[in-house]
Design an enzyme around this catalytic site. Structure first.
Site, PDB file in Angstrom:
ATOM      1  CG  HIS A  82      -1.780   1.224   1.276  1.00 64.77           C
ATOM      2  ND1 HIS A  82      -2.969   1.293   0.587  1.00 64.77           N
ATOM      3  CD2 HIS A  82      -1.615   2.438   1.846  1.00 64.77           C
ATOM      4  CE1 HIS A  82      -3.505   2.484   0.751  1.00 64.77           C
ATOM      5  NE2 HIS A  82      -2.698   3.206   1.516  1.00 64.77           N
ATOM      6  CG  ASP A 161     -11.927   4.010   5.921  1.00 63.59           C
ATOM      7  OD1 ASP A 161     -11.404   4.873   6.659  1.00 63.59           O
ATOM      8  OD2 ASP A 161     -11.736   3.972   4.698  1.00 63.59           O
ATOM      9  NE  ARG A 168     -10.019  10.823   9.144  1.00 66.86           N
ATOM     10  CZ  ARG A 168      -9.174  10.026   8.485  1.00 66.86           C
ATOM     11  NH1 ARG A 168      -9.554   8.850   8.058  1.00 66.86           N
ATOM     12  NH2 ARG A 168      -7.944  10.414   8.261  1.00 66.86           N
ATOM     13  CB  SER A 183      -8.472   5.506   7.393  1.00 67.01           C
ATOM     14  OG  SER A 183      -8.878   5.541   6.057  1.00 67.01           O
ATOM     15  CE  LYS A 187      -9.174   2.412   3.411  1.00 76.61           C
ATOM     16  NZ  LYS A 187      -9.268   3.762   2.895  1.00 76.61           N
TER      17      LYS A 187
HETATM   18  N1  URA Z   1      -5.959   7.130   2.694  1.00 79.13           N
HETATM   19  C1  URA Z   1      -6.952   6.493   3.344  1.00 79.13           C
HETATM   20  O1  URA Z   1      -7.464   5.474   2.890  1.00 79.13           O
HETATM   21  N2  URA Z   1      -7.367   7.026   4.526  1.00 79.13           N
HETATM   22  C2  URA Z   1      -6.835   8.125   5.078  1.00 79.13           C
HETATM   23  O2  URA Z   1      -7.241   8.521   6.144  1.00 79.13           O
HETATM   24  C3  URA Z   1      -5.810   8.778   4.375  1.00 79.13           C
HETATM   25  C4  URA Z   1      -5.383   8.237   3.182  1.00 79.13           C
END
Ligand code: URA
Length: 433
Positions: A82, A161, A168, A183, A187
């Site tokens: 990621h 999320d 947010r 967050s 995932k």
């Molecule tokens: N990418 C995400 O998936 N979440 C965040 O909070 C910031 C970047």
């Protein structure tokens, strides 16, 4: 405990227990906790932070809010990567087939671009016919047979999320380390790979502006990954200037093909090899040094490129683009941006290049907006290069002359030329975990 009390405790810096945190996530996802209360709690987290234990509890509760993938049918150790987002970041396009060609298994779900950062799915969809939505069993079968598949996030992964991120975004609570960490990691954990390599970026085009902040985020993320039972490592990498030579969807696929053909000796190629080596070493293929050599060999032998062709064909795309990149969509108009003075290229601000691409239609400003796959910016010179007045620094590619002219002004403002040659900054500044 009532949400009011939980907000007050976080606001006063008192740690919450796992069950309290889970009740916040479950209550908000179910619609039982109103947005104004959740926004207040998120703001308290932003101001006071969370402990590692709280961040892990938050991440796991968010992961458990939806589906979790079962990758056991792949039959081997799986590895995911990621990146915290960037400009010109086409590393997934190179790394997935590269790691697969070395014997790794890469089941990858990626996102679309939003705002000024690009998305791997948009890049892949610029390949004629390429499908990024495969049924789960086809996805797993492809990873088992070819070693890699990259598809768009599907199913109901970490819905908490999705809801929290939207809130947010509206309440100035995005740039908080525990919130970014939970967050992203919720995932990643729901996707279920055994090993996770994180590429945490800092610089003008990243959430984290300094290597120190990026290292702090990297530490939080690897800690949560490890506490959740995953093998997890993070590289801290520079995103002050765009990665490589191209920014824009089809342009980036073309650049990835050049790297896979062994035709690029830019630092980006080295970064891809380093990331691939760490993914392989995390997933039992040897030491990082042995894996780096192996990755270098499959790049020069053409096996990595061949793996990319097989992945494209398996997902319905025109695999001939690897031999004939001219089959990729191309912009009708181009405009060169030239150096306004003699000197050294001091900086190319990646956020501005990303915004220029957004204006050209290469990115989207709303969730389901369309994009122009051929649009983007090609960098002709790099930070540290000596330049003369009139040298071409960048080429802007777009569907109309007017779009190119507007983007060219932005690109001109993104580059700075000065008298001193700037010190070279390494792409990788730290390894954590
Ligand atoms: N990418 C995400 O998936 N979440 C965040 O909070 C910031 C970047």
């Amino acid at each position: 405990m009532q949400m009011y009390d939980l907000i007050a405790r976080t606001r006063h810096g008192e740690a919450l227990c796992d069950a309290d945190i889970r009740s916040i996530v479950e209550g908000f996802t179910a619609g039982e906790i109103p947005e104004y209360m959740m926004a207040a709690w998120l703001m308290a987290v932003c101001c006071n932070g969370l402990t590692a234990q709280e961040t892990t509890a938050l991440t796991l509760a968010m992961r458990d809010s939806g589906d979790c993938l079962d990758l056991s049918a792949i039959g081997g150790v799986t590895v995911d990567k990621h990146s915290t987002g960037g400009i010109g970041d086409k590393t997934t396009l190179v790394i997935a087939p590269l790691v697969a060609a070395c014997g790794g298994y890469v089941p990858k779900m990626s996102g679309r671009g939003l705002g000024f950062t690009g998305g791997t799915i948009d890049k892949l969809e610029s390949i004629p016919g390429f499908s990024t939505s495969l049924a789960p069993d086809r996805f797993l079968t492809q990873v088992r047979s070819i070693g890699c598949s990259v598809i768009a996030q599907s199913g109901d992964l970490a819905p908490a999320d999705k809801k929290m991120y939207a809130l947010r975004n509206l309440t100035a609570t995005v740039d908080s380390i525990p919130l970014i960490c939970s967050s992203i990691m919720s995932k990643k954990l729901a996707l279920g790979a055994d090993c996770i390599l994180l590429d945490v970026k800092y610089g003008t085009g990243a959430f984290m502006k300094t290597p120190q902040e990026a290292a702090e985020l990297a530490r939080a993320m690897t800690q949560v990954g490890q506490l959740a039972g995953k093998r997890c490592r993070a590289l801290v990498t520079d995103m002050n200037a765009p990665l490589g030579t191209c920014v824009g969807n089809a342009l980036e696929v073309e650049e990835a093909i050049r790297i896979l053909r062994g035709e690029s000796d830019l630092p980006l190629t080295e970064l891809c090899l380093t990331l691939a080596a760490h993914m392989l070493s995390l997933s039992d293929h040897g030491t990082p040094e042995e894996c780096r050599s192996k990755a270098g060999r499959v790049l020069t032998s053409g096996e990595a490129l061949e793996r990319f062709s097989r992945m494209i064909a398996a997902q319905g795309g025109d695999a001939g683009v690897t031999e004939h990149p001219e089959r990729l969509p191309r912009a009708q108009y181009t405009l060169d941006v030239r150096a306004a003075s003699d000197g050294f290229l001091q900086s190319v601000r990646s956020e501005e290049i990303g915004l220029a691409c957004l204006g050209l239609g290469a990115g989207r400003t709303a969730d389901h907006a369309g994009i122009d796959p051929g649009a983007g910016v090609i960098l002709r010179r790099f930070v540290g290069d000596a330049v003369r007045t009139g040298d071409v620094l960048c080429t802007v590619c777009g569907s109309t002359q007017t779009l190119c002219e507007t983007a060219a002004v932005r690109v001109q403002n993104a580059v700075r030329i000065g008298e001193e040659q700037p010190e070279a900054v390494p792409l990788v500044s730290g390894i954590i975990g």
